[in-house]
Design a protein around this motif. Structure first.
Motif, PDB file in Angstrom:
ATOM      1  N   SER A  92     100.331  -8.651  59.889  1.00  0.00           N
ATOM      2  CA  SER A  92     101.009  -6.933  60.376  1.00  0.00           C
ATOM      3  C   SER A  92     102.041  -6.443  59.557  1.00  0.00           C
ATOM      4  CB  SER A  92     101.098  -6.710  61.889  1.00  0.00           C
ATOM      5  OG  SER A  92      99.374  -7.061  62.180  1.00  0.00           O
ATOM      6  N   ALA A  93     102.520  -7.739  59.329  1.00  0.00           N
ATOM      7  CA  ALA A  93     104.263  -7.582  58.563  1.00  0.00           C
ATOM      8  C   ALA A  93     104.027  -7.091  57.566  1.00  0.00           C
ATOM      9  CB  ALA A  93     104.747  -8.679  58.995  1.00  0.00           C
ATOM     10  N   GLY A  94     103.130  -8.060  56.626  1.00  0.00           N
ATOM     11  CA  GLY A  94     103.064  -7.234  55.425  1.00  0.00           C
ATOM     12  C   GLY A  94     102.365  -8.653  54.934  1.00  0.00           C
ATOM     13  N   PHE A  95     102.580 -10.092  54.792  1.00  0.00           N
ATOM     14  CA  PHE A  95     102.733 -11.038  54.269  1.00  0.00           C
ATOM     15  C   PHE A  95     100.556 -11.415  54.188  1.00  0.00           C
ATOM     16  CE2 PHE A  95     106.198 -12.084  56.210  1.00  0.00           C
ATOM     17  CZ  PHE A  95     106.972 -12.209  55.987  1.00  0.00           C
ATOM     18  N   PRO A  96     100.278 -11.735  52.766  1.00  0.00           N
ATOM     19  CA  PRO A  96      99.013 -12.176  52.643  1.00  0.00           C
ATOM     20  C   PRO A  96      98.196 -13.282  53.300  1.00  0.00           C
ATOM     21  CG  PRO A  96     100.308 -12.738  50.578  1.00  0.00           C
ATOM     22  CD  PRO A  96     101.502 -12.303  51.438  1.00  0.00           C
ATOM     23  N   PRO A  97      96.813 -12.267  53.976  1.00  0.00           N
ATOM     24  CA  PRO A  97      96.535 -13.691  54.439  1.00  0.00           C
ATOM     25  C   PRO A  97      96.389 -14.827  53.918  1.00  0.00           C
ATOM     26  CG  PRO A  97      95.043 -11.780  54.871  1.00  0.00           C
ATOM     27  CD  PRO A  97      96.615 -11.543  53.697  1.00  0.00           C
ATOM     28  N   ASN A  98      96.275 -15.987  54.564  1.00  0.00           N
ATOM     29  CA  ASN A  98      95.865 -17.464  54.306  1.00  0.00           C
ATOM     30  C   ASN A  98      94.794 -17.644  54.800  1.00  0.00           C
ATOM     31  OD1 ASN A  98      96.595 -20.438  54.758  1.00  0.00           O
ATOM     32  ND2 ASN A  98      97.303 -19.622  52.136  1.00  0.00           N
ATOM     33  N   SER A  99      93.638 -18.709  54.059  1.00  0.00           N
ATOM     34  CA  SER A  99      92.960 -19.222  54.349  1.00  0.00           C
ATOM     35  C   SER A  99      93.234 -20.020  55.630  1.00  0.00           C
ATOM     36  CB  SER A  99      92.089 -20.212  52.801  1.00  0.00           C
ATOM     37  OG  SER A  99      90.847 -20.694  53.828  1.00  0.00           O
ATOM     38  N   LEU A 100      93.753 -21.224  55.093  1.00  0.00           N
ATOM     39  CA  LEU A 100      94.417 -21.873  56.672  1.00  0.00           C
ATOM     40  C   LEU A 100      94.299 -21.237  57.574  1.00  0.00           C
ATOM     41  CD1 LEU A 100      94.024 -25.141  57.031  1.00  0.00           C
ATOM     42  CD2 LEU A 100      97.257 -24.954  56.547  1.00  0.00           C
ATOM     43  N   ILE A 101      95.423 -20.123  57.435  1.00  0.00           N
ATOM     44  CA  ILE A 101      96.025 -19.506  58.786  1.00  0.00           C
ATOM     45  C   ILE A 101      94.951 -19.268  59.605  1.00  0.00           C
ATOM     46  CG2 ILE A 101      97.450 -18.295  59.508  1.00  0.00           C
ATOM     47  CD1 ILE A 101      99.715 -18.667  57.516  1.00  0.00           C
ATOM     48  N   CYS A 102      93.844 -18.560  58.484  1.00  0.00           N
ATOM     49  CA  CYS A 102      92.808 -17.397  59.167  1.00  0.00           C
ATOM     50  C   CYS A 102      92.232 -18.065  60.025  1.00  0.00           C
ATOM     51  CB  CYS A 102      92.188 -16.771  57.686  1.00  0.00           C
ATOM     52  SG  CYS A 102      93.011 -15.512  57.429  1.00  0.00           S
ATOM     53  N   LYS A 103      91.987 -19.950  59.749  1.00  0.00           N
ATOM     54  CA  LYS A 103      91.173 -20.628  60.330  1.00  0.00           C
ATOM     55  C   LYS A 103      91.563 -20.873  61.254  1.00  0.00           C
ATOM     56  CE  LYS A 103      88.696 -22.836  55.601  1.00  0.00           C
ATOM     57  NZ  LYS A 103      88.219 -24.112  55.279  1.00  0.00           N
ATOM     58  N   ILE A 104      92.794 -21.496  61.415  1.00  0.00           N
ATOM     59  CA  ILE A 104      93.907 -22.005  61.986  1.00  0.00           C
ATOM     60  C   ILE A 104      93.431 -20.477  63.851  1.00  0.00           C
ATOM     61  CG2 ILE A 104      95.906 -22.300  63.928  1.00  0.00           C
ATOM     62  CD1 ILE A 104      96.904 -23.834  60.681  1.00  0.00           C
ATOM     63  N   ARG A 105      93.498 -19.736  63.000  1.00  0.00           N
ATOM     64  CA  ARG A 105      93.306 -18.497  64.187  1.00  0.00           C
ATOM     65  C   ARG A 105      92.121 -18.028  64.802  1.00  0.00           C
ATOM     66  NH1 ARG A 105      91.877 -13.353  65.197  1.00  0.00           N
ATOM     67  NH2 ARG A 105      93.118 -11.875  65.996  1.00  0.00           N
ATOM     68  N   ILE A 106      91.070 -18.435  64.344  1.00  0.00           N
ATOM     69  CA  ILE A 106      89.973 -18.093  64.645  1.00  0.00           C
ATOM     70  C   ILE A 106      89.554 -19.427  65.602  1.00  0.00           C
ATOM     71  CG2 ILE A 106      89.047 -18.849  62.732  1.00  0.00           C
ATOM     72  CD1 ILE A 106      86.312 -16.259  64.058  1.00  0.00           C
ATOM     73  N   PHE A 107      90.229 -20.383  64.887  1.00  0.00           N
ATOM     74  CA  PHE A 107      89.824 -21.917  65.743  1.00  0.00           C
ATOM     75  C   PHE A 107      90.953 -21.382  67.597  1.00  0.00           C
ATOM     76  CE2 PHE A 107      91.403 -25.600  66.994  1.00  0.00           C
ATOM     77  CZ  PHE A 107      90.690 -26.315  67.840  1.00  0.00           C
ATOM     78  N   THR A 108      91.740 -21.580  67.414  1.00  0.00           N
ATOM     79  CA  THR A 108      92.528 -20.689  68.269  1.00  0.00           C
ATOM     80  C   THR A 108      92.102 -20.042  69.370  1.00  0.00           C
ATOM     81  OG1 THR A 108      94.720 -21.667  67.547  1.00  0.00           O
ATOM     82  CG2 THR A 108      95.459 -21.333  69.544  1.00  0.00           C
ATOM     83  N   ALA A 109      92.080 -18.894  68.755  1.00  0.00           N
ATOM     84  CA  ALA A 109      91.348 -17.666  69.760  1.00  0.00           C
ATOM     85  C   ALA A 109      89.921 -17.586  69.836  1.00  0.00           C
ATOM     86  CB  ALA A 109      91.362 -16.303  68.411  1.00  0.00           C
ATOM     87  N   SER A 110      89.378 -18.597  69.662  1.00  0.00           N
ATOM     88  CA  SER A 110      87.733 -18.903  70.070  1.00  0.00           C
ATOM     89  C   SER A 110      88.364 -19.882  71.538  1.00  0.00           C
ATOM     90  CB  SER A 110      86.604 -19.404  68.963  1.00  0.00           C
ATOM     91  OG  SER A 110      87.580 -17.857  68.152  1.00  0.00           O
ATOM     92  N   MET A 111      88.783 -21.169  71.291  1.00  0.00           N
ATOM     93  CA  MET A 111      89.011 -21.896  71.796  1.00  0.00           C
ATOM     94  C   MET A 111      90.118 -20.985  73.002  1.00  0.00           C
ATOM     95  SD  MET A 111      90.734 -25.801  71.644  1.00  0.00           S
ATOM     96  CE  MET A 111      92.867 -24.464  71.918  1.00  0.00           C
ATOM     97  N   THR A 112      90.738 -20.538  73.183  1.00  0.00           N
ATOM     98  CA  THR A 112      91.508 -19.881  74.160  1.00  0.00           C
ATOM     99  C   THR A 112      90.855 -19.174  75.114  1.00  0.00           C
ATOM    100  OG1 THR A 112      92.761 -18.235  72.750  1.00  0.00           O
ATOM    101  CG2 THR A 112      93.338 -20.651  73.167  1.00  0.00           C
ATOM    102  N   THR A 113      90.352 -18.002  73.972  1.00  0.00           N
ATOM    103  CA  THR A 113      88.640 -17.073  75.386  1.00  0.00           C
ATOM    104  C   THR A 113      88.143 -17.529  76.089  1.00  0.00           C
ATOM    105  OG1 THR A 113      89.698 -15.540  73.388  1.00  0.00           O
ATOM    106  CG2 THR A 113      87.351 -15.290  75.308  1.00  0.00           C
ATOM    107  N   LYS A 114      87.768 -18.954  75.628  1.00  0.00           N
ATOM    108  CA  LYS A 114      86.289 -19.765  75.899  1.00  0.00           C
ATOM    109  C   LYS A 114      86.774 -20.600  77.742  1.00  0.00           C
ATOM    110  CE  LYS A 114      83.362 -20.352  71.895  1.00  0.00           C
ATOM    111  NZ  LYS A 114      81.901 -19.140  72.809  1.00  0.00           N
TER     112      LYS A 114
END
Length: 335
Positions: free
Chosen positions: A68-90
């Protein structure tokens, strides 16, 4: 000065991180102080929920702030985010369900006591089950780190997004190369593993409410209702579980509906901020409710609060001996 949607999202993430870290830190500290001899099952569930909450806020919301601060999305960071988000939600949903079943059984024993004492070996089974849930949660979400090949729209990033654009739900929208895998795993299996425990949680809490109805109608007779500390704790914990059920269900359903219709609600100015609040709201609210479950944790929190208040009064002389807070050593049967 009008705040942009990205700025409001950053502010919301900072508030959620602070609220979650503060609540879970107090919860973990006071719960740990209450352990005398062995680790009770209810404390194991509280620790598991707290660690899942902290992991979600530190990893996911920190990535939210970075993008949100303006840094361009990164493929690895996006994968880490969706992995952590899915795991912690479950894990949040699964451990909330586990805690609901645990206290539903204990409430059943309070209202309809067993003639024989409960089997003490159940504690070992509970510990194994909690560990297994952590392993299953990590294993189920691993395909996001291993098999995801494409991160949508990363190549089209040019730094000129509209005000209502969301990096996390538009550019970090991961997709599998195989359409069948994406459909059955990402869109069906991952949703079912969240939704099915929520449905079961709803019925378990319905059973808890029925037990409370039996308790309210019971006077003297076949149903025995005690008033010692352990039974009072079970009654209070069961009420907290019902509240947690309403919170986690409402937040998950609202977040899921908005994500599924994200293309239609793109005109919402507060869309990104609302998604962040719905996603991390349970991790920031539930620790303060979990503090009410165990009466010894409540005493530790009161002792910690009084200690902090006494430290602020440095101008007052000490009065000889310091009064210590007595915490009962007895603990309710955990298994």
């Amino acid at each position: 000065m009008e705040l942009s949607s990205n700025n409001t999202e950053i502010i919301a993430c900072c508030i959620l991180i602070f609220s979650s870290l503060l609540g879970n830190a107090i919860l973990i500290y006071c719960t740990w102080r209450c352990i005398t001899r062995r680790l009770p099952t209810s404390f194991v569930l509280i620790f598991s929920l707290a660690f899942a909450h902290v992991l979600k806020n530190i990893v996911v919301n920190t990535i939210n702030i970075i993008f949100s601060a303006g840094f361009p999305p990164n493929s690895l960071i996006c994968k880490i985010r969706i992995f952590t988000a899915s795991m912690t939600t479950k894990l949040e949903i699964w451990f909330t369900l586990y805690m609901a079943i645990f206290y539903c059984v204990k409430l059943q024993r309070v209202i309809h006591p067993l003639r024989a004492p409960p089997n003490g070996k159940w504690r070992k089974h509970h510990l194994i089950t909690v560990f297994a849930l952590w392993v299953i949660g990590i294993f189920v979400c691993c395909p996001y780190l291993v098999f995801v090949h494409n991160v949508q729209s990363l190549a089209s990033y040019n730094g000129t997004y509209p005000v209502h654009h969301s990096f996390l739900y538009d550019d970090c929208d991961v997709r599998f190369t195989d359409a069948i895998t994406d459909l059955y795993y990402h869109q069906i299996f991952m949703v079912v593993t969240d939704l099915l425990p929520i449905v079961v949680l709803f019925f378990v809490c319905g059973r808890i409410l029925l037990l409370f109805h039996e308790q309210s109608r019971a006077t003297y007779g076949n149903i025995w209702i005690g008033h010692d500390a352990s039974e009072t704790e079970v009654l209070r914990a069961s009420k907290v579980i019902v509240i947690l059920m309403h919170i986690v269900t409402a937040l998950w359903v609202a977040h899921f509906v908005i994500v599924m219709t994200i293309k239609d609600v793109n005109v919402w100015y507060w869309r990104s901020t609302l998604l962040v609040v719905l996603f991390s709201g349970y991790a920031s609210i539930s620790p303060y409710l979990l503090m009410l479950i165990n009466y010894r944790i409540s005493l530790q929190i009161r002792s910690l609060s009084s200690f902090c208040c006494n430290n602020t009064k440095t101008n007052k002389p000490s009065s000889g001996g310091q009064k210590s807070t007595s915490i009962p050593e007895s603990s309710p049967a955990e298994d």
